[in-house]
Motif scaffolding. Structure first.
Motif, mmCIF file in Angstrom:
data_model
loop_
_atom_site.group_PDB
_atom_site.id
_atom_site.type_symbol
_atom_site.label_atom_id
_atom_site.label_comp_id
_atom_site.label_asym_id
_atom_site.label_seq_id
_atom_site.Cartn_x
_atom_site.Cartn_y
_atom_site.Cartn_z
ATOM 1 N N PRO A 1 5.004 -13.063 0.585
ATOM 2 C CA PRO A 1 4.156 -13.025 -0.603
ATOM 3 C C PRO A 1 3.736 -14.426 -1.028
ATOM 4 O O PRO A 1 4.467 -15.393 -0.832
ATOM 5 C CB PRO A 1 5.041 -12.393 -1.676
ATOM 6 N N GLN B 1 -0.518 -10.418 -1.592
ATOM 7 C CA GLN B 1 0.558 -10.722 -0.660
ATOM 8 C C GLN B 1 0.154 -11.793 0.343
ATOM 9 O O GLN B 1 0.956 -12.649 0.690
ATOM 10 C CB GLN B 1 0.969 -9.439 0.053
ATOM 11 N N LYS C 1 3.748 -16.561 -7.263
ATOM 12 C CA LYS C 1 3.007 -16.011 -8.391
ATOM 13 C C LYS C 1 2.078 -17.024 -9.031
ATOM 14 O O LYS C 1 1.127 -16.660 -9.701
ATOM 15 C CB LYS C 1 3.965 -15.419 -9.409
ATOM 16 N N ILE D 1 -0.008 -7.938 -5.650
ATOM 17 C CA ILE D 1 1.246 -8.256 -6.322
ATOM 18 C C ILE D 1 1.075 -8.093 -7.833
ATOM 19 O O ILE D 1 1.916 -7.517 -8.510
ATOM 20 C CB ILE D 1 1.707 -9.688 -5.978
ATOM 21 N N SER D 2 -0.032 -8.596 -8.346
ATOM 22 C CA SER D 2 -0.319 -8.430 -9.775
ATOM 23 C C SER D 2 -1.807 -8.597 -10.023
ATOM 24 O O SER D 2 -2.511 -9.262 -9.259
ATOM 25 C CB SER D 2 0.478 -9.431 -10.614
#
Length: 97
Positions: A4, A64, A7, A44-45
């Protein structure tokens, strides 16, 4: 197994509406856009937050890997959102791909 993206490495965009009509288009189509993006493989978000300016939104979408982001971009371009908002200016910054 895919690694991943961190973030803090995401695609950020801000639609910059030029009119109340464009604001209305965003308001109409954004909920479904959010739902479909969050369901995209490798997402992922996906967060969309209003700013102090009703014509600008903070958008952060994390995927990802580059492949899942590219598939997402293809889906979005041919989606109802993509067609409805094609003429709305965006300012993108892509990091981590």
């Amino acid at each position: 197994m895919r690694t991943p993206l961190p973030k803090d490495k995401c695609v950020a965009a801000a639609p910059l509406c030029q009119s109340d009509g464009e604001i209305a288009i965003i308001a109409e189509f954004l909920p479904r856009r959010i739902e479909l993006t969050r369901a995209d493989p490798g997402c992922i978000s996906f967060e969309v937050k209003p700013t102090g300016d009703p014509r600008v939104w903070d958008v952060c979408e994390c995927f990802q890997d580059a492949g899942s982001f590219e598939l997402h971009q293809g889906r979005v371009a041919s989606s109802e959102w993509g067609r409805a908002t094609a003429g709305i200016t965006r300012s993108y910054s892509v990091a981590g791909l």
